[in-house]
Motif scaffolding. Structure first.
Motif, short mmCIF file in Angstrom:
data_model
loop_
_atom_site.label_atom_id
_atom_site.label_comp_id
_atom_site.label_asym_id
_atom_site.label_seq_id
_atom_site.Cartn_x
_atom_site.Cartn_y
_atom_site.Cartn_z
N SER A 123 0.82 -1.21 0.00
CA SER A 123 0.00 0.00 0.00
C SER A 123 0.86 1.26 0.00
CB SER A 123 -0.92 -0.01 1.23
OG SER A 123 -1.68 1.17 1.31
N THR A 124 1.94 1.27 0.77
CA THR A 124 2.83 2.43 0.83
C THR A 124 3.49 2.68 -0.53
OG1 THR A 124 3.27 2.04 3.18
CG2 THR A 124 4.84 3.42 1.97
N GLN A 127 1.02 4.27 -2.94
CA GLN A 127 0.82 5.69 -2.67
C GLN A 127 2.00 6.52 -3.16
OE1 GLN A 127 0.07 6.05 1.53
NE2 GLN A 127 -1.84 4.89 1.45
N ASP A 128 3.22 6.02 -2.97
CA ASP A 128 4.40 6.74 -3.45
C ASP A 128 4.39 6.87 -4.97
OD1 ASP A 128 5.26 6.99 -0.86
OD2 ASP A 128 6.66 5.31 -0.94
N ASN A 130 1.76 6.93 -6.91
CA ASN A 130 0.73 7.91 -7.29
C ASN A 130 1.23 9.33 -7.11
OD1 ASN A 130 -1.14 5.94 -7.99
ND2 ASN A 130 -2.03 5.85 -5.94
N ARG A 131 1.94 9.58 -6.00
CA ARG A 131 2.47 10.93 -5.78
C ARG A 131 3.50 11.29 -6.84
NH1 ARG A 131 1.94 9.76 -0.09
NH2 ARG A 131 3.99 8.77 -0.08
#
Length: 198
Positions: A123-124, A127-128, A130-131
């Protein structure tokens, strides 16, 4: 060979002989045992070499647990530490940090705890990514504006110059027009008397 209570089984001395139900059962058991051993070898090889590939952590861990359950159903229980080791071995290089972290834990986490830690890591990383994708999109979208701004030379007004010109024209009218009225009013007198000598 018929397996209906009394059938025929090979005999070393007399070609074929009639078999009792007990002998037939022993034959079936031997075939089953041979198949079981072959199945154990196959499943053990599968669970040792399973890899995540493009699968998600959930699908990957479910695959490992499914093989472990099949082994358990035929009487072979896979130790918890082995399950964790097989899970870590099949991960891709992008999970290297969390793999090292789990391996150095004492005691080693359970299979379910390992799966939970891997889910958090997955999950982390999502998210990275996507950023980074959003940041790259913003940079590319603003680039043409930046380039256009750099190509156009800025026009800068200097109010101090206008003030200086007004001051020169208003108070002195330049070097030759001395006095307070030489700027504005001197110009008017020159326009009214064009033949007047300086």
């Amino acid at each position: 060979m018929k397996l209906n209570g009394i059938g025929l089984i090979p005999s070393s001395s007399h070609g074929f002989m009639k078999a009792t139900a007990y002998q037939v059962w022993n034959t079936i058991e031997k075939v089953f045992r041979d198949n079981k051993e072959s199945k154990i070898i196959q499943l053990d090889n599968d669970i040792r070499h399973v890899s995540i590939g493009d699968s998600s952590i959930v699908d990957y861990c479910n695959q490992i647990k499914s093989i472990a359950n099949q082994l358990d159903n035929i009487g072979v229980t896979v130790p918890e530490n082995n399950l964790v080791a097989y899970t870590l071995n099949g991960l891709s290089p992008k999970f290297q940090y969390i793999k090292t972290t789990i391996r150095h834990k004492d005691p080693l986490p359970t299979f379910w705890d390992t799966q939970f830690m891997l889910l958090l890591e997955e999950s982390t990383m999502a998210q990275d990514q996507n950023r980074e994708r959003n940041s790259t999109h913003v940079d590319h979208a603003s680039s043409p504006s930046v380039l256009a701004t750099e190509d156009v030379a800025p026009t800068v007004s200097h109010p101090s110059n206008r003030n200086n010109n007004n001051f020169r024209g208003g108070r002195g009218g330049g070097r030759h027009n001395r006095g307070r009225g030489g700027g504005r009013f001197g110009g008017r007198r020159n326009q009214q008397n064009p033949h007047m000598r300086p």
